[in-house]
Structures are given as structure tokens and as C-alpha cells.
Design an enzyme around this catalytic site. Structure first.
Site, mmCIF file in Angstrom:
data_model
loop_
_atom_site.group_PDB
_atom_site.id
_atom_site.type_symbol
_atom_site.label_atom_id
_atom_site.label_comp_id
_atom_site.label_asym_id
_atom_site.label_seq_id
_atom_site.Cartn_x
_atom_site.Cartn_y
_atom_site.Cartn_z
ATOM 1 N N LYS A 20 0.917 -1.410 -0.149
ATOM 2 C CA LYS A 20 0.328 -0.136 -0.418
ATOM 3 C C LYS A 20 0.830 1.104 0.630
ATOM 4 C CE LYS A 20 -1.688 0.868 3.896
ATOM 5 N NZ LYS A 20 -1.365 2.961 3.923
ATOM 6 N N ASN A 21 1.398 1.005 0.622
ATOM 7 C CA ASN A 21 2.670 2.897 0.936
ATOM 8 C C ASN A 21 3.487 2.324 0.392
ATOM 9 O OD1 ASN A 21 0.919 2.606 3.158
ATOM 10 N ND2 ASN A 21 2.594 2.944 4.760
ATOM 11 N N ARG A 32 -3.835 10.281 4.297
ATOM 12 C CA ARG A 32 -3.043 12.057 4.663
ATOM 13 C C ARG A 32 -1.780 11.024 3.559
ATOM 14 N NH1 ARG A 32 -1.185 13.828 9.199
ATOM 15 N NH2 ARG A 32 0.822 13.893 8.617
ATOM 16 N N CYS A 38 -4.101 12.713 13.570
ATOM 17 C CA CYS A 38 -4.703 11.948 13.184
ATOM 18 C C CYS A 38 -5.039 10.935 14.288
ATOM 19 C CB CYS A 38 -5.011 11.104 12.144
ATOM 20 S SG CYS A 38 -2.662 10.016 12.104
ATOM 21 N N ARG A 97 1.413 14.581 13.442
ATOM 22 C CA ARG A 97 2.188 14.680 12.184
ATOM 23 C C ARG A 97 1.828 15.721 11.750
ATOM 24 N NH1 ARG A 97 -0.922 8.658 9.531
ATOM 25 N NH2 ARG A 97 1.600 8.535 8.898
ATOM 26 N N PRO A 98 3.153 16.337 11.574
ATOM 27 C CA PRO A 98 3.276 17.901 10.823
ATOM 28 C C PRO A 98 3.111 17.633 9.812
ATOM 29 C CG PRO A 98 4.017 17.869 12.830
ATOM 30 C CD PRO A 98 3.558 17.117 12.880
ATOM 31 N N VAL A 99 3.406 18.333 8.939
ATOM 32 C CA VAL A 99 4.474 18.589 7.493
ATOM 33 C C VAL A 99 5.295 19.724 7.019
ATOM 34 C CG1 VAL A 99 2.206 17.019 6.557
ATOM 35 C CG2 VAL A 99 2.040 19.661 6.541
ATOM 36 N N ASP A 100 5.737 20.163 8.605
ATOM 37 C CA ASP A 100 6.701 21.159 8.582
ATOM 38 C C ASP A 100 7.776 20.841 7.889
ATOM 39 O OD1 ASP A 100 6.803 19.607 10.390
ATOM 40 O OD2 ASP A 100 7.741 20.610 11.546
ATOM 41 N N ASP A 102 4.495 0.756 12.938
ATOM 42 C CA ASP A 102 3.439 -0.070 11.321
ATOM 43 C C ASP A 102 2.896 -1.953 11.587
ATOM 44 O OD1 ASP A 102 2.887 2.265 10.229
ATOM 45 O OD2 ASP A 102 3.242 1.868 8.191
ATOM 46 N N ARG A 146 -8.584 0.218 5.011
ATOM 47 C CA ARG A 146 -7.777 0.523 3.772
ATOM 48 C C ARG A 146 -6.563 -0.279 3.379
ATOM 49 N NH1 ARG A 146 -6.848 6.058 7.410
ATOM 50 N NH2 ARG A 146 -5.695 5.800 5.486
HETATM 51 C C1 EPZ Z 1 4.647 6.504 6.368
HETATM 52 O O1 EPZ Z 1 3.464 7.918 7.049
HETATM 53 C C2 EPZ Z 1 3.716 6.078 6.371
HETATM 54 N N1 EPZ Z 1 2.553 6.286 5.486
HETATM 55 C C3 EPZ Z 1 3.291 5.144 7.819
HETATM 56 O O2 EPZ Z 1 2.287 4.197 7.319
HETATM 57 C C4 EPZ Z 1 4.157 5.048 8.578
HETATM 58 O O3 EPZ Z 1 3.730 4.339 9.873
HETATM 59 C C5 EPZ Z 1 5.190 5.787 8.964
HETATM 60 O O4 EPZ Z 1 5.762 6.354 7.314
HETATM 61 C C6 EPZ Z 1 6.251 5.585 9.283
HETATM 62 O O5 EPZ Z 1 7.209 4.010 9.048
HETATM 63 C C7 EPZ Z 1 2.375 6.046 4.101
HETATM 64 O O6 EPZ Z 1 3.875 6.007 3.931
HETATM 65 C C8 EPZ Z 1 1.323 6.312 3.669
HETATM 66 P P1 EPZ Z 1 6.411 10.300 8.725
HETATM 67 P P2 EPZ Z 1 4.713 9.348 7.124
HETATM 68 O O7 EPZ Z 1 6.592 11.086 7.935
HETATM 69 O O8 EPZ Z 1 5.234 9.326 5.376
HETATM 70 C C9 EPZ Z 1 7.105 13.217 12.382
HETATM 71 C C10 EPZ Z 1 0.387 2.850 8.187
HETATM 72 O O9 EPZ Z 1 -0.434 2.488 8.893
HETATM 73 N N2 EPZ Z 1 6.876 14.820 10.837
HETATM 74 O O10 EPZ Z 1 8.130 9.134 8.633
HETATM 75 O O11 EPZ Z 1 3.378 10.104 7.605
HETATM 76 C C11 EPZ Z 1 5.696 12.851 12.294
HETATM 77 O O12 EPZ Z 1 4.790 13.517 12.865
HETATM 78 C C12 EPZ Z 1 1.400 4.233 7.519
HETATM 79 O O13 EPZ Z 1 0.282 2.352 6.939
HETATM 80 C C13 EPZ Z 1 7.215 16.414 11.335
HETATM 81 O O14 EPZ Z 1 7.077 16.238 12.450
HETATM 82 O O15 EPZ Z 1 5.324 9.002 8.576
HETATM 83 C C14 EPZ Z 1 6.077 11.299 13.039
HETATM 84 O O16 EPZ Z 1 6.364 11.388 14.581
HETATM 85 C C15 EPZ Z 1 0.276 4.855 9.637
HETATM 86 N N3 EPZ Z 1 6.622 16.526 10.440
HETATM 87 C C16 EPZ Z 1 7.675 11.014 12.280
HETATM 88 O O17 EPZ Z 1 8.115 12.491 11.556
HETATM 89 C C17 EPZ Z 1 6.667 16.393 9.070
HETATM 90 O O18 EPZ Z 1 6.423 17.354 8.206
HETATM 91 C C18 EPZ Z 1 7.691 9.846 11.176
HETATM 92 O O19 EPZ Z 1 6.538 9.761 10.780
HETATM 93 C C19 EPZ Z 1 6.639 15.042 8.919
HETATM 94 C C20 EPZ Z 1 6.714 13.677 10.222
#
Ligand code: EPZ
Length: 426
Positions: A22-23, A99, A123, A128-131, A313, A405
Site C-alpha cells: 500500500k505505502n 494523509r 490523526c 503528524r505535521p508536514v513542516d 507499523d 484501508r
Molecule cells: C509513513 O507515514 C507511512 N504512511 C506510515 O504508515 C508509517 O507508519 C510511517 O511512514 C513511518 O514508517 C505512508 O507511507 C502512507 P513520517 P509518514 O513522515 O510519511 C514526524 C500505515 O499504517 N513528522 O515518516 O506520515 C511525524 O509526526 C501508516 O500504513 C514531522 O514532525 O510518516 C512522525 O512522528 C501509518 N514533520 C514522524 O515524523 C513532518 O513534516 C515520522 O513520520 C513529517 C513527519
């Protein structure tokens, strides 16, 4: 609303086909926006999230066709053709449901020069910010404004190569910036990148489309922008989280299962851990064979972290296993701040778990008891299904839409190896 009914106690025996990841699939779909030629993705999983990404891409004018696989183990093939980008607006109603929708920002900015994408918001598993995504695009010369819950991003003259270091090795931010940088002017050097297998899969697909990328799978990725990318036919990698979930299912229920199409290399941390606590996993020429004899697993600590460490995950699924292990284990979640929502539900089934901050202490019990349960995210929900496989009596898992999902035909795959599990339609 549909629910899943499980009667625990059966050992598992047989084969489970592993679906495409999926991812990875979601990001590959978004990457189709980068070219005006058709992109054909094979080994596509059939999941609700893929449907959500399909709806979003159609809003941008992407022409989509799907050829359905006939049965279990026969995947879909999807053809995506973004001949022109007709709109670059990603509405809140779609982004809030999934997301991964935010991943269209990089491709839209790179190809179209502007985009209006809803902020995803928090969520169930954390804020989960996007900064990091936004700071990265700013470093590449984009103008970013936030208004009414939307990101208004513009890079009219195109994105520019830069050097950018992620504060944390974020999967989504690494992938979003990669898809922006492939069509940027000049060289982009990304530091402290995610090394996840899905990120590598996206990179390999971009390279096959004509992108110039070095360093995939390492923490520094170097991208030299090109003028255009071409179409491609590309197979989605096997889903390592689905694989890990069925490895743990076999470890919890006992038995012998072969996971067809699964790869050991993307599940090294889990396999190494399970071998220490009594489950054998071997690569075969068709996938992975998993074997656990009747002995109760031994409790062992784990800490989640970015790849190649133990994946967040699989944390909930591993916790279900520790609930019936011999001894006490500590499970530390370091990636997300609120990813223990399965704990109260597992406790309803008789599990002994105490949470203190980011550590859950699990004292294994000999038997869990079936109960009606529900969870608020995908991986938490499947941990309840795994607990149900070994619990005495009947477990009803509500809110099945979470499972839909990300787990293709879960109940068919598990009943195919002997579990007593069925979907009950509302
Ligand atoms: C991906 O999410 C996956 N989703 C998640 O899978 C997975 O848990 C995660 O990576 C970690 O491996 C998809 O690929 C669609 P991150 P993502 O950005 O990209 C913080 C599932 O169940 N962060 O690596 O959103 C964030 O809050 C899902 O399939 C910031 O602070 O994860 C988190 O604590 C759930 N600012 C950490 O980094 C940002 O701009 C890791 O998030 C981005 C992230």
C-alpha cells in the site's frame, strides 16, 4: 457497518499470497503526475486507500483504468495517464481521509508549478505535521502560504536544486521532496533521508522513468533534475507490513505458513527477533516459510524506529504476540507519539499491559479471552484480529473499514490457512 468474527484456537497451515505494498503503491500513483505519458502499475493491491488516491488523481484530470485480477493472489493492473494537469486542487474531504494524499504536492509543483493542497491535520496516531515537507519545498524556491487549512504552493519558474537536511528521517517528506527534485533545475542533495523499502521502490520507479537519482537506501540522496520523465510499466513491491502481520499471525497461532511473494530483506528486524523467540522464517523460492511449533513464544523487548530498525507499523501486531508470550516485555514506540490505542482493547481480551509514556510493559498471560473490540487505526485493528486468533471463544472486531484501508481480503487469506474467521455484513 461490517465486522469480523473470529473463533480462536486453530493452528494455521497453508499458503497466503502477499499483495503489493500500500505505502509504495500510493506514492507510485502520485508519481504518475510527473509525466504526460501513461504509467502502468502492476501488482496493485485492492484497498480502500487506493480508491481514495484514485478519486484524488481523477480530480487533477488523470485518466485511470484498472484491470482486475480474477481471484486471491491475482493482483490488479492500473494504468494512469496524466496527459494534462487540469486542476491542482486537493480538497480537504479527500486529504483528511488519507494523509498520503499530501504526497501529490511534490509532483504537482514540479510539473504544474503550483498546487492547493489541504493540510492533513492530526490523526489517531499523533499530530503528524508536514513542516519538513513545506520547509524542503521552500528551500527549493517554492512560495508557501497557509490559508483556511490549505497549503498554497507556487514555483512558477520551476523548483530549484538545493541542499536540505530533514530534522527526522521522515518517509513522506523524503518521498515528496524526491518527486519534486526529479524535475527541478540543477542538483538537490537530501540529507537524513528515509531509507524505507517503499521509498527505495519509488526511487527505482522514478529512475526507470528517466530520473537521475543516487543514494537510494542511504541517508543521503542526490538528484540531478531532468527536463521530462517518460511513461513506464512498473511492479509494486510486496507489502512488508502485510508480510510481517502474517508472520506474527503464524507465531501467535502456531503452524506452518508459506507467504507467497514475500521478501526477507525488507523484514530483517522482525525475522531476527522472532527467530530468537521461537518462530523460524526461511526464504523459499516462492516467498517465506514461517514455522512455529507448539511452544509458547518467549517475551522480548523491542523499540520501533526508522528502517532498518523494527517498524512502527508492526508494533501493535508484535504487542498482540507479547500478550501471550512467556514473561514480561517492554515495547517502546519512538516514531509516533500516540500509537498505543490498541492497548485498552487488548486489555478487554485479558491482556496485562501498562503504558508509561512511550513504553508499554506487557506481562504475557497463558490465554486471552474473546471479546467485542474496536480500534481507531489500521495496524491497531489488525492486532486485535491476531489476538482473536489465539483467544478462547469469540472475538468481534468492529470498524472493519480501518482494516479495508490496508489489508486486502484479510478474512479470506486467514480462513484459507485454517483460521475460523468471517466478515459479517451489517
Ligand atoms: C509513513 O507515514 C507511512 N504512511 C506510515 O504508515 C508509517 O507508519 C510511517 O511512514 C513511518 O514508517 C505512508 O507511507 C502512507 P513520517 P509518514 O513522515 O510519511 C514526524 C500505515 O499504517 N513528522 O515518516 O506520515 C511525524 O509526526 C501508516 O500504513 C514531522 O514532525 O510518516 C512522525 O512522528 C501509518 N514533520 C514522524 O515524523 C513532518 O513534516 C515520522 O513520520 C513529517 C513527519
Amino acid at each position: 457497518m461490517d465486522r469480523i468474527r473470529i473463533r480462536g484456537g486453530n493452528r494455521l497451515k497453508g499458503e497466503i499470497p502477499i499483495s503489493g505494498a500500500k505505502n509504495s503503491a500510493l506514492k507510485l500513483m502520485a508519481a504518475s503526475l510527473l509525466t504526460d505519458e501513461p504509467v502502468t502499475l502492476t501488482n496493485m493491491p485492492r484497498l480502500a486507500d487506493i480508491g481514495a488516491m484514485t478519486d484524488l488523481l481523477m480530480q487533477f484530470g488523470v485518466n485511470m483504468n484498472v484491470r482486475r485480477g480474477a481471484g486471491l493472489g491475482q493482483s490488479d493492473t492500473m494504468r494512469l495517464h496524466a496527459a494534462r494537469i487540469e486542476s491542482a486542487f486537493a480538497p480537504y474531504d479527500i486529504v483528511r481521509k488519507m494523509r498520503a494524499s499530501f504526497q501529490v504536492l511534490g509532483p504537482l509543483l514540479a510539473r504544474h508549478g503550483e498546487a492547493k493542497v489541504s493540510l492533513p491535520g492530526g490523526c489517531a496516531i499523533g499530530a503528524r505535521p508536514v513542516d519538513f515537507h513545506l520547509k524542503g519545498f521552500e528551500a527549493m524556491g517554492a512560495t508557501i502560504e497557509l490559508a483556511d487549512g490549505y497549503v498554497l504552493a507556487s514555483a512558477k519558474g520551476g523548483l530549484k536544486g538545493t541542499t536540505f537536511e530533514f530534522p527526522f528521517a521522515s518517509v513522506g517528506a523524503t518521498e515528496n521532496l524526491m518527486t519534486g527534485a526529479v524535475l527541478a533545475r540543477g542538483r538537490t542533495v537530501l540529507k537524513n533521508c528515509a531509507r524505507e523499502p517503499e521509498t527505495q521502490d519509488l526511487g527505482r520507479c522514478l529512475i526507470a522513468m528517466g530520473a537521475k537519482i543516487e543514494g537510494l537506501g542511504t541517508s543521503e540522496i542526490i538528484i540531478d533534475g531532468v527536463d521530462r520523465l517518460s511513461g513506464i510499466e512498473y511492479p509494486v513491491m510486496p507489502d512488508r507490513i502485510e508480510t510481517g502481520t502474517y508472520i506474527i499471525a503464524t507465531a501467535i497461532a502456531g503452524g506452518d505458513v508459506e507467504l507467497i511473494g514475500a521478501q526477507a530483506s525488507s523484514n530483517g528486524a522482525l525475522i531476527g527477533l522472532l527467530e530468537k523467540i521461537g518462530t523460524e522464517v526461511k526464504q523459499t523460492n516462492r516467498g517465506l516459510s514461517v514455522h512455529r511449533n507448539g511452544v509458547r513464544p518467549t517475551a522480548m523487548d523491542v523499540k520501533t524506529d526508522v528502517f532498518p530498525a523494527f517498524p512502527t507499523d508492526l508494533q501493535a501486531q508484535y504487542m498482540a504476540l507479547m500478550c501471550v508470550a512467556n514473561g514480561t516485555s517492554h515495547i517502546r514506540e519512538t516514531v509516533f507519539e500516540n500509537r498505543f490505542m490498541h492497548v485498552p482493547e487488548l486489555a478487554r481480551m485479558g491482556a496485562k499491559i501498562h503504558v508509561d509514556g512511550d513504553v508499554a510493559t506487557v506481562t504475557g498471560v497463558e490465554t486471552l479471552k474473546g471479546a467485542p473490540v474496536m480500534a481507531t487505526d489500521l495496524r491497531a485493528s489488525v492486532s486485535l484480529v491476531l489476538a482473536g486468533l489465539v483467544a478462547e471463544g469469540e472475538t468481534i472486531v468492529n470498524r472493519v473499514y480501518h482494516l479495508d484501508r490496508g489489508f486486502e481480503r484479510l478474512e479470506e487469506k486467514l480462513s484459507g490457512v485454517g483460521a475460523e474467521i468471517e466478515r459479517q455484513q451489517a
